[in-house]
Every structure is written in structure tokens, then in C-alpha cells.
Enzyme design. Structure first.
Site, short mmCIF file in Angstrom:
data_model
loop_
_atom_site.label_atom_id
_atom_site.label_comp_id
_atom_site.label_asym_id
_atom_site.label_seq_id
_atom_site.Cartn_x
_atom_site.Cartn_y
_atom_site.Cartn_z
N LYS A 13 -44.86 15.15 -80.25
CA LYS A 13 -43.94 14.69 -81.30
C LYS A 13 -43.41 13.30 -80.99
CE LYS A 13 -40.79 17.90 -80.72
NZ LYS A 13 -41.31 18.71 -79.62
N ARG A 88 -33.64 21.75 -84.86
CA ARG A 88 -34.29 22.77 -84.04
C ARG A 88 -33.80 24.15 -84.39
NH1 ARG A 88 -35.49 19.05 -79.40
NH2 ARG A 88 -36.77 20.12 -77.90
N ARG A 127 -46.92 16.10 -67.65
CA ARG A 127 -45.71 15.30 -67.88
C ARG A 127 -44.70 15.52 -66.75
NH1 ARG A 127 -42.85 15.79 -73.66
NH2 ARG A 127 -41.72 17.55 -72.83
N ARG A 133 -39.42 15.11 -65.10
CA ARG A 133 -38.41 15.70 -65.97
C ARG A 133 -38.05 17.07 -65.41
NH1 ARG A 133 -39.09 15.10 -72.42
NH2 ARG A 133 -38.04 17.10 -72.27
N ARG A 144 -38.57 27.11 -72.58
CA ARG A 144 -38.46 26.22 -73.74
C ARG A 144 -39.45 26.62 -74.84
NH1 ARG A 144 -39.69 20.92 -71.44
NH2 ARG A 144 -38.99 19.92 -73.35
#
Ligand code: AMP
Length: 192
Positions: A13, A88, A127, A133, A144
Site C-alpha cells: 500500500k 482501518r 521488511r 521495524r 497484525r
């Protein structure tokens, strides 16, 4: 252009939102980026958001909604916006609809990014390694994805009922996915 971008974490996204905002010369509003910047700066908003983010939970609606409504009042959003990571929850979507109705400038489309779970897990692991992260650790990733399935997936129906949903096959090279999105958006604007 006024767009929202929906999809599970790792669907691409953010990458596509940047390209689309550039293409349409409008604002790119990424709620996760705004929260991360606030956490890094140690602001009150950052302190309010951090524990939720670290767990992979959603920051409470009232905090997110207030933040986004304020951001949408900024001058650069007058040319339109690509909202990445918001809404969301159905609550957030309703708050956005109310605000845009008041302004007489409704959403033009909601893009939903389709990616298989295997591909998501592969991308998120990459990632985590590249960006460090905290919320891309494996256990948090799974959480998540669950939060997405429970709280955010209902928005696909929400926007489908409003005739705004565009489903995007989000697997493939970045430029190819961008072209698919632009073609789909173009298709919705042509007279039937
Ligand atoms: P993202 O970069 O969009 O994956 O967002 C990272 C984290 O920020 C999420 O896991 C949530 O904790 C928080 N967050 C971002 N956008 C929202 C939102 N619209 N509602 C609630 N929490 C959000």
C-alpha cells in the site's frame, strides 16, 4: 483525486500510495508513518500510540480519527489525497465519510490490495530485516494479519456497497501494479 488504500500489512500500500499521490499531484497521508514520526520525536501522540503499535494492535479510533481529520484540513489535501492505512475500522470509515460529505467532496475510490498470505509473510520478513521495524517481528506480523482480518476486512464490503471498491491484484513488479491501478481508476471514470 480522493482515494483510500486498503490491504493487509505487506500488501504494498505504502509504495503504491506514494506513486499515486505523485501521479495525481495530491497529498500522501500515511497514518503509520505519522505515528512512527511522532514516536521518534517523543510527542504526546507518539506516546499514546506506541504501546498499541508495538503489540501490532490498532491505535484507538478516537486518537486516529482526530489526527486524520486535522491532517485533512492541511492545505495540500485540498488538491485531494491518498489515504494509506486509514480507515482501518468501520468507525473510522464512517467518520471519514461524514467529514467528506460535510465538505461536499466524497471519496472517489477505495483500492483493495489482494495478496496471498504466503507472499505477505515473505515480504514482511524481508521488511523486518531491512528496516528493523519492531512491529515486523514474526509473532507481531501474525497478530497484525489477524487484526486486519477482523477489523479492517469488513471495509471491503463497506466500500463495495457504496460502489467505490476497486480490487487490485497486488502481486508483480511495482510499476506493473501501479499501471493496473491507474487503468482500473480510469475505467471507473469512463461513462458506462
Ligand atoms: P502501518 O504502517 O500502516 O502498517 O501502521 C503501523 C501501525 O500504526 C499499525 O499497526 C497501528 O498500530 C497504527 N495505525 C496506523 N494506522 C492506523 C489506523 N488507521 N487505525 C489504528 N491504528 C493505526
Amino acid at each position: 483525486m480522493r482515494l483510500v488504500v486498503l490491504g493487509p500489512p505487506g500488501a504494498g500500500k505504502g509504495t503504491q500510495a506514494v506513486k499515486l499521490a505523485e501521479h495525481f499531484a495530491c497529498a500522501d497521508v500515511a497514518t503509520g508513518d505519522i505515528f512512527r514520526a511522532n514516536v521518534a520525536e517523543g510527542t504526546e501522540l507518539g506516546r499514546a500510540a506506541q504501546e498499541y503499535m508495538d503489540r501490532g494492535d490498532l491505535v484507538p479510533d478516537e486518537v486516529v480519527i482526530a489526527m486524520v481529520m486535522e491532517r485533512l484540513a492541511d492545505r495540500d489535501c485540498q488538491a485531494g489525497f491518498v489515504l494509506d492505512g486509514f480507515p482501518r475500522t468501520v468507525n473510522q470509515a464512517e467518520a471519514l465519510d461524514r467529514r467528506l460529505a460535510e465538505q461536499g467532496s466524497p471519496l472517489e475510490a477505495a483500492l483493495s490490495f489482494d495478496v496471498t498470505e504466503d507472499e505477505l509473510l515473505r515480504r514482511l520478513a524481508g521488511r523486518a530485516a531491512a528496516q528493523h521495524r519492531a512491529d515486523d517481528a514474526e509473532q507481531t506480523i501474525r497478530h497484525r494479519l489477524e487484526v486486519f482480518a477482523i477489523k479492517t476486512r469488513p471495509l471491503i464490503d463497506y466500500y463495495a456497497h457504496r460502489g467505490l471498491l476497486i480490487q487490485v491484484d497486488a502481486i508483480g513488479p511495482i510499476e506493473v501494479v501501479t499501471k493496473r491501478i491507474l487503468a482500473a481508476l480510469d475505467g471507473t471514470r469512463r461513462p458506462a
